[in-house]
Motif scaffolding. Structure first.
Motif, PDB file in Angstrom:
ATOM      1  N   UNK A 135      -1.953 -13.409  -0.365  1.00 23.06           N
ATOM      2  CA  UNK A 135      -3.049 -12.461  -0.571  1.00 23.06           C
ATOM      3  C   UNK A 135      -3.467 -12.445  -2.044  1.00 23.06           C
ATOM      4  N   UNK A 136      -2.482 -12.558  -2.945  1.00 19.39           N
ATOM      5  CA  UNK A 136      -2.779 -12.593  -4.374  1.00 19.39           C
ATOM      6  C   UNK A 136      -3.644 -13.801  -4.718  1.00 19.39           C
ATOM      7  N   UNK A 177      -3.035   0.893   0.298  1.00 18.92           N
ATOM      8  CA  UNK A 177      -2.072   1.087  -0.789  1.00 18.92           C
ATOM      9  C   UNK A 177      -1.538  -0.252  -1.302  1.00 18.92           C
ATOM     10  N   UNK A 178      -1.366  -1.213  -0.379  1.00 18.68           N
ATOM     11  CA  UNK A 178      -0.893  -2.541  -0.786  1.00 18.68           C
ATOM     12  C   UNK A 178      -1.930  -3.225  -1.673  1.00 18.68           C
ATOM     13  N   UNK A 179      -3.214  -3.082  -1.315  1.00 19.11           N
ATOM     14  CA  UNK A 179      -4.272  -3.672  -2.128  1.00 19.11           C
ATOM     15  C   UNK A 179      -4.308  -3.036  -3.513  1.00 19.11           C
ATOM     16  N   UNK A 180      -4.173  -1.700  -3.550  1.00 20.59           N
ATOM     17  CA  UNK A 180      -4.198  -0.999  -4.838  1.00 20.59           C
ATOM     18  C   UNK A 180      -3.048  -1.462  -5.731  1.00 20.59           C
ATOM     19  N   UNK A 223      -3.713  -5.038  -7.023  1.00 22.21           N
ATOM     20  CA  UNK A 223      -4.681  -5.049  -8.118  1.00 22.21           C
ATOM     21  C   UNK A 223      -4.063  -4.510  -9.406  1.00 22.21           C
ATOM     22  N   UNK A 224      -3.221  -3.472  -9.274  1.00 25.48           N
ATOM     23  CA  UNK A 224      -2.530  -2.927 -10.450  1.00 25.48           C
ATOM     24  C   UNK A 224      -1.611  -3.973 -11.073  1.00 25.48           C
ATOM     25  N   UNK A 225      -0.867  -4.697 -10.216  1.00 21.76           N
ATOM     26  CA  UNK A 225       0.052  -5.726 -10.712  1.00 21.76           C
ATOM     27  C   UNK A 225      -0.708  -6.848 -11.407  1.00 21.76           C
TER      28      UNK A 225
END
Length: 700
Positions: free
Chosen positions: A3-4, A36-39, A42-44
């Protein structure tokens, strides 16, 4: 594709415009359960500097917004450069460093591009992504109710403030390790606390120990690694080599330096008419260092063995590196072997890779093999049982080298230094060392083996780690072409050069007064070799396929591809396994390239320190040397023993102008010109061992 990777690929599309979180969620069709996984993802990515979040909360790749990610290399005067892979370094003025320290991973905004006037591109550091210094090694100095640590690393320009609560038992003048608790911000400098006392700086071996610790290198292994060694055998039994190719009846030898203890390659040769059968047998380290074990994790972290003058910091514990993995004489050892049939033109007619067991008949040294091949009667008699094989090895190595040179392999002939230390660790002698015939035999055989393995696995499209060396950048080529014109070398413009173009140029100037000058400037125009999951070829060697296969005891990429090769010998990789390895080899390539650079810098600093210590006793002595580099502040002179010193412009008797195009200094009144390759007479004027600085003055 993870996904990344999908997100990064999406943002890298030419049609992408920066989107906010809600827009990304819609475009990527992310269900409510994965918001939440997407957020978090993106934070990482933002934290790692892979993407940028703008002031309007929109996301994009740094490059699309004019930002570049790189490593900051600081100068002790406060300014520095941000180094970006495969690009020109970006100059950062001291006023725009913005709290960054040496080795920090940063985002930089380019403010001016390099232009025709020769000025480098400049930028400003806008974000520190990852700190490169968690701990610092330095000398503790006691103050009133507090202390300071003066960093050993001169790239760290500021002393580290130590409050009373962080001093512990440190005493004035001791070398200590400090954990940084506050990084520079605004006018406030760094602060920290003493975590370990190493000892006083004049203790034997303390100088090299401090350099190792400064670069995060340790001779000691973690407890979990040491405890795992109990499962490693000291000797082999028949059960260990069951199912392997048995090479114990072959006349197999090792050829290494006299003081080497980690012997990871052995060779044998047989002549069959006009064909050579060459066997290259490499220690099967992956048999003992299994995937994701404590040993494997530590080897990945270290990346490489390090050789700083008087010691070895091994990638693997000695029980492996000097013991069961080392191809010691007259004992059975497990190998991953490459057997190649090579014709008189140096072409590999056929080859096979297999798991093997060997038992070497001799542990030879480079020095002895070279003497034998040069006709030493006593050694020829002592080793008469392997003399025919040694002659065949020399004959094949000559064929391979001739073929490699004809195809354009670039061969720089720079000497190496061997620093001889006394019992106290002080430098007693510095000797110029040039490889002999035996070194060339091993070099050619390992190059051929690495090339053969890489070619096979490239054709299989298997996840792999390659050793790559890319073509010079356009900017570097333009600079090099201008230099060639300036020094009067008529050659076709190197716009899209092949390795052979560079090799021909070196051959053209060989033995002339311009040889050193052209070699030095050419070397600077080339890219740095690195590890990559993509087969980009090796420009310097003129190889379309190349990897590092032959040193798994001391290099992690070799160990990793051994593991992949052995898997593929059994059966094709499953799709799940292939996806995992594709991701892992990318991480390993980056980590191993970084570890290699770190090791090289540590080794170079240890060598420079010992050279400075040696020359400290030579202050006032006269020597003749060769100019090897010219800068706007002076020129460097190399002595016959490989020691380099700086002749400063301020010590010359005229005002000199630096001509960057032809790398020369020209006297305004005298017209005197100094160029790379010129011979000069010097006197050793000043030496600073802590700063690794040697100053010469001319005595012409």
């Amino acid at each position: 594709m993870t996904r990344e990777e999908k997100i990064l690929a999406f943002m890298g599309e030419s049609t992408y415009t920066p989107l906010n979180f809600d827009e990304l969620r819609v475009v990527l069709c992310v269900p409510d359960s994965d918001v939440d996984k997407l957020r978090k993802l993106l934070d990482d990515l933002t934290l790692r500097g892979e993407i940028i979040q703008t002031k309007r909360n929109r996301f994009a790749l740094p490059g699309r917004l004019g930002f570049i990610k790189g490593i900051f290399r600081a100068n002790e005067r406060g300014y520095g450069f941000v180094c970006i892979e495969s690009q020109e370094d970006i100059f950062i003025p001291a006023s725009l460093v913005n709290g960054a320290m040496h080795r920090d991973t940063v985002l930089v905004r380019v403010q001016s591009k390099s232009g025709a006037d020769g000025k480098k591109q400049e930028g400003e550091i806008v974000r520190i992504i990852e700190r490169g210094n968690v701990t610092v090694i330095g000398r503790f100095e006691q103050g009133r109710g507090c202390g300071y640590v003066v960093p050993e690393d001169k790239h760290l320009a500021e002393d580290i403030y130590i409050p009373a609560s962080g001093i512990g038992n440190a005493k004035n003048g001791q070398m200590v390790e400090v954990r940084i608790t506050h990084y520079p911000k605004g006018r406030r400098g760094p602060a920290g606390e003493v975590t370990e006392i190493l000892g006083y700086e004049d203790e034997p071996g303390m100088d090299v120990l401090c350099i190792l610790r400064q670069y995060g290198l340790s001779e000691e292994f973690p407890k979990k690694v040491i405890s795992s060694l109990s499962a490693i055998p000291d000797y082999l039994t028949e059960a260990d080599w069951a199912g392997r190719d048995d090479f114990r009846n072959e006349t197999i030898i090792t050829i290494d330096g006299a003081d080497a203890k980690d012997l990871d390659d052995a060779i044998h040769i047989r002549k069959n008419g006009d064909t050579f059968t060459l066997g290259v047998h490499i220690a099967d380290v992956s048999h003992y260092v299994t995937e994701n074990s404590p040993l494997d994790q530590e080897a990945f972290r270290r990346g490489t063995s390090v050789y700083p003058v008087d010691r070895v910091v091994p990638m693997l514990p000695k029980k492996l590196s000097n013991g069961i993995c080392s191809l010691n004489p007259s004992v059975e050892r497990l190998t991953l072997s490459v057997i190649m049939d090579v014709d008189q033109s140096g072409i590999v007619l056929s080859h096979r890779i297999c798991e093997g067991v060997i038992k070497t008949v001799e542990r030879m040294t480079y020095e002895d093999v070279t003497k034998i091949l040069e006709g030493d009667i006593s050694l020829k008699k002592q080793y008469k049982h392997i003399l025919p094989q040694l002659r065949d090895m020399a004959a094949l190595a000559k064929i391979l080298r001739k073929k490699r040179m004809a195809e354009g392999s670039i061969d720089f002939d720079f000497p190496e230094a061997k620093i001889v230390l006394d019992q106290n660790g002080d430098p007693a002698e510095i000797i110029k060392y040039r490889p002999g015939l035996a070194n060339h035999i091993i070099e050619e055989f390992m190059l051929l083996c690495n090339q053969t393995v890489a070619a096979q696995f490239s054709s299989m499209h298997t996840p792999f780690v390659y050793r790559v060396h890319e073509k010079p950048s356009t900017d570097k080529l333009n600079t090099f072409n201008e230099f060639l014109k300036t020094v009067g070398l008529r050659t076709k413009s190197l716009i899209n050069p092949t390795p052979k173009d560079f090799a021909r140029l070196l051959e053209k100037v060989k033995g002339t007064a311009q040889e050193t000058l052209v070699s030095q400037v050419m070397l600077r125009s080339l890219m740095k070799a690195r590890y990559s999951p993509d087969n980009l070829g090796h420009f310097g060697l003129a190889f379309s396929d190349y990897c590092h296969f032959t040193s798994p005891i001391r290099r992690y990429p070799d160990l990793l591809i051994h593991r992949i090769i052995k898997e593929c010998l059994v059966a094709p990789l499953s799709s799940k396994r292939e996806r995992y390895l594709t991701n892992f080899v990318n991480k390993a390539a980056i980590a191993s390239s970084d570890a290699e650079i770190n090791a090289q810098e540590a080794e170079r600093e240890a060598e420079d320190m010992k050279k400075a210590a040696y020359m400290y006793a030579k202050i006032g002595c006269d020597y003749t040397g060769t100019i090897t580099s010219i800068t706007s502040f002076g020129f460097f002179v190399e002595l016959e023993n490989t020691v380099e010193g700086l002749v400063r412009l301020s010590d010359l008797d005229d005002y000199y102008t630096f001509a960057e195009r032809d790398m020369s200094l020209i006297g305004e009144h005298s017209g005197k010109r100094y160029q790379i390759g010129d011979k000069v007479n010097i006197t050793v004027a000043r030496v600073s061992v802590p700063e690794r600085q040697i100053d010469f003055v001319l005595n012409d």
